[in-house]
Scaffold this motif. Structure first.
Motif, short mmCIF file in Angstrom:
data_model
loop_
_atom_site.label_atom_id
_atom_site.label_comp_id
_atom_site.label_asym_id
_atom_site.label_seq_id
_atom_site.Cartn_x
_atom_site.Cartn_y
_atom_site.Cartn_z
N ILE A 1 -74.36 -10.65 25.95
CA ILE A 1 -73.30 -10.08 26.78
C ILE A 1 -73.55 -10.49 28.23
O ILE A 1 -74.59 -10.19 28.80
N THR A 2 -72.58 -11.18 28.81
CA THR A 2 -72.68 -11.61 30.21
C THR A 2 -71.60 -10.92 31.04
O THR A 2 -70.60 -10.45 30.51
N SER B 1 -70.42 -4.08 35.66
CA SER B 1 -69.18 -4.27 34.91
C SER B 1 -69.17 -3.54 33.57
O SER B 1 -68.15 -3.49 32.90
N GLY B 2 -70.32 -2.97 33.16
CA GLY B 2 -70.36 -2.22 31.90
C GLY B 2 -70.96 -2.99 30.75
O GLY B 2 -70.63 -2.75 29.60
N ARG B 3 -71.88 -3.90 31.05
CA ARG B 3 -72.46 -4.74 29.99
C ARG B 3 -73.29 -3.92 29.00
O ARG B 3 -73.14 -4.06 27.78
N VAL C 1 -78.48 -8.87 27.47
CA VAL C 1 -77.54 -8.61 28.56
C VAL C 1 -78.02 -9.35 29.80
O VAL C 1 -79.20 -9.26 30.16
N THR C 2 -77.13 -10.08 30.45
CA THR C 2 -77.54 -10.81 31.65
C THR C 2 -76.33 -11.15 32.51
O THR C 2 -75.20 -11.20 32.01
N ARG C 3 -76.58 -11.38 33.77
CA ARG C 3 -75.51 -11.85 34.65
C ARG C 3 -75.43 -13.36 34.66
O ARG C 3 -74.48 -13.94 35.21
N TYR C 4 -76.43 -14.03 34.08
CA TYR C 4 -76.52 -15.49 34.16
C TYR C 4 -76.06 -16.18 32.87
O TYR C 4 -76.03 -15.57 31.79
N ASP C 5 -75.76 -17.45 32.99
CA ASP C 5 -75.50 -18.32 31.84
C ASP C 5 -76.84 -18.82 31.33
O ASP C 5 -77.49 -19.64 31.97
N LEU C 6 -77.29 -18.31 30.17
CA LEU C 6 -78.61 -18.68 29.67
C LEU C 6 -78.73 -20.17 29.37
O LEU C 6 -79.79 -20.76 29.56
N ALA C 7 -77.63 -20.79 28.92
CA ALA C 7 -77.68 -22.22 28.65
C ALA C 7 -77.93 -23.00 29.94
O ALA C 7 -78.73 -23.95 29.98
N ALA C 8 -77.27 -22.58 31.02
CA ALA C 8 -77.49 -23.24 32.32
C ALA C 8 -78.91 -22.98 32.82
O ALA C 8 -79.54 -23.87 33.40
N GLU C 9 -79.41 -21.76 32.61
CA GLU C 9 -80.78 -21.44 33.00
C GLU C 9 -81.77 -22.32 32.24
O GLU C 9 -82.77 -22.79 32.80
N ALA C 10 -81.48 -22.56 30.95
CA ALA C 10 -82.36 -23.41 30.15
C ALA C 10 -82.31 -24.86 30.64
O ALA C 10 -83.35 -25.53 30.74
N LEU D 1 -70.40 -12.89 24.50
CA LEU D 1 -69.33 -11.94 24.82
C LEU D 1 -69.35 -11.71 26.32
O LEU D 1 -70.38 -11.30 26.87
N ALA D 2 -68.24 -11.95 27.00
CA ALA D 2 -68.17 -11.82 28.46
C ALA D 2 -67.39 -10.57 28.85
O ALA D 2 -66.28 -10.35 28.37
N VAL D 3 -67.99 -9.75 29.72
CA VAL D 3 -67.32 -8.55 30.24
C VAL D 3 -66.63 -8.93 31.54
O VAL D 3 -67.27 -9.45 32.46
N PRO D 4 -65.33 -8.69 31.65
CA PRO D 4 -64.61 -9.12 32.86
C PRO D 4 -64.94 -8.24 34.05
O PRO D 4 -65.21 -7.05 33.90
N PRO D 5 -64.89 -8.80 35.27
CA PRO D 5 -65.05 -7.97 36.46
C PRO D 5 -63.84 -7.06 36.61
O PRO D 5 -62.74 -7.36 36.11
N LEU D 6 -64.01 -5.96 37.32
CA LEU D 6 -62.95 -4.96 37.44
C LEU D 6 -61.70 -5.54 38.10
O LEU D 6 -60.57 -5.15 37.76
N ARG D 7 -61.87 -6.49 39.01
CA ARG D 7 -60.70 -7.05 39.71
C ARG D 7 -59.78 -7.82 38.75
O ARG D 7 -58.62 -8.08 39.08
#
Length: 456
Positions: A163-164, A169-171, A271-280, A298-304
């Protein structure tokens, strides 16, 4: 030959008679009751071998009756709940108090008979040691409906989930929601903050320890049969990454100092704020572990991106704060809600919750007008770091500390003109630890000239 004696408790006469006919045709002996009081009278005469219990009934509801039966310990007979409009929180509460399954209205004959047969084979469930806080993601917008639908599909599987989303945002809430819907909902839900794990202590925390004949279970062992939420997965220490990747590949692990092979029986929700594939790809995270944790993203959208849900979210948080913290009820006017809809929520749903809480605690009168909202949003008392300290004071201690550390390091990074080596000298920190801290706080040295200071 009679199979078993079943009690059906439901306030709808048609449902009671339908279930009676279906079960009696299959050889079961059936008694019905139209209310909690009637069910008690039946139980005094003869205890059943199975109870089918409606949740929503006039007067006393089914969950309250179930709690009564479970007060002495395990429920004395298996209980299957009947519900036409239950929520995840209702399901979790019923399971916690001893229900072993659910049948949804409108009733399916095949599902009903299979559930009854299975329930009679199983021992009555014992109440779980601790309740799990499960909140259904709030919002009627298309984006939130889609998110709930994805979560519900995932919950029907045992797949691992990544979950990113932005902070606040409620992850984690979504992770708990998936667990509460899943086949593992009766098992434990264990949460661990990856950024707090480092060195040998990380191995002990995750895998447990054996020393001098004493066994200390780790988080993976504590979550056996249930779900482990790995919060801030990208911040996991390199050594812990290696051990966890090995355990996942082998499907088992050993406690630190132990020899026993323990099966890895958990569903992992990272749960993370980052793209794990990009981090790798950047060399900051093990690629094999990134793949293992990212089975279903699974991506949780920002409130905006779903601001139309803000009025519903406000109502939800007001009701919850009034109920859980006994705060006085206040009502947001339409103008106030419209101002909230047009605010840029950098801290997402968590920031909205904090603002609602502040207005309930500090404000007067029933109505919250737009002027009061403007004042709360604009509230910025002077401080040398420029942080939103009123908001920070609403946070738990650990999060407030992170708030200060982020503001402090952003300020020092600006002084160091983006140089991590200079920042390490200014902050008096060892550089390896500093890099880990920057990443845990979402600070990118390349953003030194900006005040935002974090990656999305």
């Amino acid at each position: 030959m009679t199979k078993a004696y079943v009690l059906v408790v439901d306030d709808e006469p048609d449902i009671r008679e339908l279930v009676r006919e279906i079960l009696e045709d299959e050889g079961y002996e059936v008694t019905t009751a139209e209310s909690a009081g009637a069910a008690r009278r039946v139980l005094q005469e003869r205890p059943p071998q199975l109870v089918l219990l409606d949740i929503w009934m006039p007067g006393e509801d089914g969950i309250s009756l179930l709690k009564e039966w479970a007060q002495a310990g395990a429920c004395p007979f298996p209980v299957v709940m009947i519900s036409g409009h239950g929520t995840v929180e209702t399901a979790v509460e019923a399971t916690r108090h001893g229900a072993i399954d659910f049948v949804e209205k409108p009733l399916s004959m095949g599902k009903l008979l299979a559930t009854v047969e299975q329930a009679l084979k199983a021992p009555a469930a014992e109440p779980a040691a601790a309740p799990v806080s499960v909140i259904e993601p709030v919002g009627r917008s298309a984006v939130m409906r889609g998110l709930r639908e994805q979560a519900e599909r995932l919950a029907a599987t045992d797949s691992w989930v990544l979950i990113t989303g932005e902070p606040g945002s409620g992850r984690k809430c979504l992770g708990r929601y998936i667990h509460g819907l899943s086949g593992r909902r009766a098992g434990p839900l264990v949460e661990v903050a990856a950024g707090t794990l480092a060195g040998e202590s990380a191995a002990v925390e995750l895998f447990g320890q054996e020393r001098d004949g004493q066994i200390v279970p780790g988080r993976l062992e504590a979550a056996a049969g249930g779900t482990l939420i790995l919060d801030g997965a990208a911040d996991l220490d390199a050594g812990a990454q290696t051990r966890l990747a090995s355990a996942i590949e082998a499907g088992r692990f050993q406690r630190v100092g132990g020899a026993a092979q323990i099966p890895l029986d958990v569903r992992m929700i990272a749960v993370t704020r980052y793209d794990l594939a990009a981090e790798a790809r950047a060399g900051r995270f093990r690629q094999d572990l990134a793949y293992a944790l990212s089975v279903i993203p699974l991506a949780v959208p920002p409130l905006r991106e779903h601001a139309e849900d803000i009025p519903e979210l406000v109502a939800f948080h007001v009701d919850r704060l009034v109920e859980t913290e006994q705060l006085g009820y206040r009502r947001f006017t339409v103008a106030a809600q419209n101002r909230l809809r047009n605010h840029h929520w950098q801290g997402n749903v968590q920031e909205l919750h904090n603002l609602v809480q502040r207005l309930l605690v500090l404000g007067d009168g029933v109505d919250i007008e737009v002027g009061e909202v403007e004042e709360a949003i604009a509230q910025r008392p002077p401080d040398r770091l420029g942080g939103d300290w009123p908001q920070a004071l609403d946070l738990p201690l650990r999060e407030a500390r992170e708030h200060f550390e982020r503001a402090y390091l952003q300020k020092q990074l600006q002084r160091a003109e983006g140089s991590v080596a200079q920042l390490a000298r200014l902050a008096g920190m060892e550089r390896t630890h500093l890099y880990r801290k920057l990443r845990a706080l979402g600070i990118d040295p390349r953003d030194a000239g900006e005040t935002g200071g974090g990656r999305p």
